[in-house]
Design an enzyme around this catalytic site. Sequence first.
Site, PDB file in Angstrom:
ATOM      1  N   ASP A   1      -8.030 -18.686   4.468  1.00 49.08           N
ATOM      2  CA  ASP A   1      -7.969 -20.002   5.098  1.00 49.08           C
ATOM      3  C   ASP A   1      -9.155 -20.123   6.065  1.00 49.08           C
ATOM      4  O   ASP A   1     -10.031 -19.237   6.110  1.00 49.08           O
ATOM      5  CB  ASP A   1      -6.601 -20.251   5.760  1.00 49.08           C
ATOM      6  N   HIS A   2      -9.159 -21.202   6.841  1.00 50.61           N
ATOM      7  CA  HIS A   2     -10.270 -21.454   7.763  1.00 50.61           C
ATOM      8  C   HIS A   2     -10.427 -20.348   8.812  1.00 50.61           C
ATOM      9  O   HIS A   2     -11.542 -20.037   9.220  1.00 50.61           O
ATOM     10  CB  HIS A   2     -10.065 -22.802   8.472  1.00 50.61           C
TER      11      HIS A   2
ATOM     12  N   CYS B   1      -6.338 -14.315   6.392  1.00 49.63           N
ATOM     13  CA  CYS B   1      -6.042 -15.472   7.240  1.00 49.63           C
ATOM     14  C   CYS B   1      -6.195 -15.012   8.683  1.00 49.63           C
ATOM     15  O   CYS B   1      -6.798 -13.952   8.917  1.00 49.63           O
ATOM     16  CB  CYS B   1      -4.673 -16.073   6.921  1.00 49.63           C
ATOM     17  N   GLY B   2      -5.686 -15.763   9.638  1.00 52.84           N
ATOM     18  CA  GLY B   2      -5.898 -15.399  11.037  1.00 52.84           C
ATOM     19  C   GLY B   2      -5.324 -14.033  11.366  1.00 52.84           C
ATOM     20  O   GLY B   2      -6.013 -13.151  11.870  1.00 52.84           O
ATOM     21  N   THR B   3      -4.047 -13.864  11.063  1.00 51.06           N
ATOM     22  CA  THR B   3      -3.383 -12.582  11.337  1.00 51.06           C
ATOM     23  C   THR B   3      -3.213 -11.724  10.088  1.00 51.06           C
ATOM     24  O   THR B   3      -2.945 -10.528  10.192  1.00 51.06           O
ATOM     25  CB  THR B   3      -1.957 -12.825  11.881  1.00 51.06           C
ATOM     26  N   GLY B   4      -3.259 -12.364   8.935  1.00 50.04           N
ATOM     27  CA  GLY B   4      -2.938 -11.682   7.668  1.00 50.04           C
ATOM     28  C   GLY B   4      -1.451 -11.771   7.341  1.00 50.04           C
ATOM     29  O   GLY B   4      -1.040 -11.481   6.213  1.00 50.04           O
TER      30      GLY B   4
ATOM     31  N   GLY C   1       0.746 -14.467   7.287  1.00 50.49           N
ATOM     32  CA  GLY C   1       1.132 -15.546   6.370  1.00 50.49           C
ATOM     33  C   GLY C   1       0.719 -15.240   4.938  1.00 50.49           C
ATOM     34  O   GLY C   1       1.513 -15.413   3.992  1.00 50.49           O
TER      35      GLY C   1
ATOM     36  N   HIS D   1      -0.044   5.596  -2.279  1.00 50.58           N
ATOM     37  CA  HIS D   1       1.411   5.619  -2.470  1.00 50.58           C
ATOM     38  C   HIS D   1       1.993   4.321  -3.022  1.00 50.58           C
ATOM     39  O   HIS D   1       3.005   4.350  -3.706  1.00 50.58           O
ATOM     40  CB  HIS D   1       2.114   5.939  -1.137  1.00 50.58           C
ATOM     41  N   ASN D   2       1.373   3.181  -2.679  1.00 46.93           N
ATOM     42  CA  ASN D   2       1.961   1.885  -3.070  1.00 46.93           C
ATOM     43  C   ASN D   2       1.193   1.177  -4.171  1.00 46.93           C
ATOM     44  O   ASN D   2       1.604   0.092  -4.608  1.00 46.93           O
ATOM     45  CB  ASN D   2       2.056   0.944  -1.850  1.00 46.93           C
TER      46      ASN D   2
ATOM     47  N   ARG E   1      -8.653 -12.632  12.684  1.00 44.51           N
ATOM     48  CA  ARG E   1      -8.591 -12.679  14.140  1.00 44.51           C
ATOM     49  C   ARG E   1      -8.072 -11.360  14.717  1.00 44.51           C
ATOM     50  O   ARG E   1      -7.816 -11.258  15.915  1.00 44.51           O
ATOM     51  CB  ARG E   1      -7.682 -13.838  14.579  1.00 44.51           C
TER      52      ARG E   1
ATOM     53  N   ARG F   1       5.566  10.772  -8.342  1.00 42.42           N
ATOM     54  CA  ARG F   1       6.848  10.322  -7.803  1.00 42.42           C
ATOM     55  C   ARG F   1       6.792   8.885  -7.283  1.00 42.42           C
ATOM     56  O   ARG F   1       7.812   8.202  -7.225  1.00 42.42           O
ATOM     57  CB  ARG F   1       7.313  11.257  -6.676  1.00 42.42           C
ATOM     58  N   HIS F   2       5.587   8.437  -6.943  1.00 43.06           N
ATOM     59  CA  HIS F   2       5.462   7.076  -6.404  1.00 43.06           C
ATOM     60  C   HIS F   2       5.728   6.023  -7.475  1.00 43.06           C
ATOM     61  O   HIS F   2       6.183   4.925  -7.172  1.00 43.06           O
ATOM     62  CB  HIS F   2       4.084   6.877  -5.783  1.00 43.06           C
TER      63      HIS F   2
ATOM     64  N   ARG G   1       9.256   4.866  -7.655  1.00 42.64           N
ATOM     65  CA  ARG G   1       9.582   3.928  -6.576  1.00 42.64           C
ATOM     66  C   ARG G   1       9.051   2.531  -6.890  1.00 42.64           C
ATOM     67  O   ARG G   1       9.735   1.533  -6.675  1.00 42.64           O
ATOM     68  CB  ARG G   1       9.009   4.450  -5.245  1.00 42.64           C
TER      69      ARG G   1
HETATM   70  C1  RB5 Z   1      -3.921 -20.577  11.113  1.00 42.39           C
HETATM   71  O1  RB5 Z   1      -4.016 -21.078  12.401  1.00 42.39           O
HETATM   72  C2  RB5 Z   1      -3.047 -19.337  11.112  1.00 42.39           C
HETATM   73  O2  RB5 Z   1      -1.720 -19.691  11.315  1.00 42.39           O
HETATM   74  C3  RB5 Z   1      -3.206 -18.582   9.795  1.00 42.39           C
HETATM   75  O3  RB5 Z   1      -4.540 -18.243   9.638  1.00 42.39           O
HETATM   76  C4  RB5 Z   1      -2.450 -17.265   9.684  1.00 42.39           C
HETATM   77  O4  RB5 Z   1      -2.689 -16.437  10.765  1.00 42.39           O
HETATM   78  C5  RB5 Z   1      -1.041 -17.346   9.303  1.00 42.39           C
HETATM   79  O5  RB5 Z   1      -0.324 -16.359   9.145  1.00 42.39           O
END
Ligand code: RB5
Length: 154
Positions: free
Chosen positions: A13-14, A70-73, A75, A103-104, A114, A137-138, A141
């Site tokens: 995303d942005h 994304c910002g945090t990863g 979502g 393993h996964n 971010r 073994r993985h 699972r």
């Molecule tokens: C966008 O502002 C933010 O919500 C998105 O990038 C992400 O972090 C969602 O999980």
Amino acid sequence: MSEKKAPIIIGSDHAAYDLKEKIKAFLVQRDIDVEDVGTHGKDSVDYPDFGIKVASMVSAGKFERGILLCGTGIGMSMVANKFPYVRAALCTDLFSAIMSRRHNNSNILVMGGRVVGDVLAMEIVKAWLETPYDGGRHQRRLDKFDRIDTAISD
Ligand code: RB5
């Protein structure tokens, strides 16, 4: 002659547009073809639109591996892991990235633009691409994941 490397599908995303562009350049430099589903600028967009594009292609086997940002990863990893046969790993450190492969057998790498700095992000991408799955073994699972998908669709 070196073997052609598998292409990677990437989306963001942005909030992680800049990181996506940097990762793309990093991959191309390493002779890896990249399919970029967007976003293609910094205007505000909805991350599920891009998560769905990448995860649906990996789920359908059209691409072996993908990268979502994304910002945090958070979502993107929530969206991606709703798709059958997708094992998306949100990574903020090298150890997790390596273990998510060993393993996964993670097939989508997720990072937060971010959260991680550019240098760490590139190290994570490199380690994630180069680390093979341990199997053994993985696999027992991971087979249990697939049974969830089958049970849901029955
Ligand atoms: C966008 O502002 C933010 O919500 C998105 O990038 C992400 O972090 C969602 O999980």
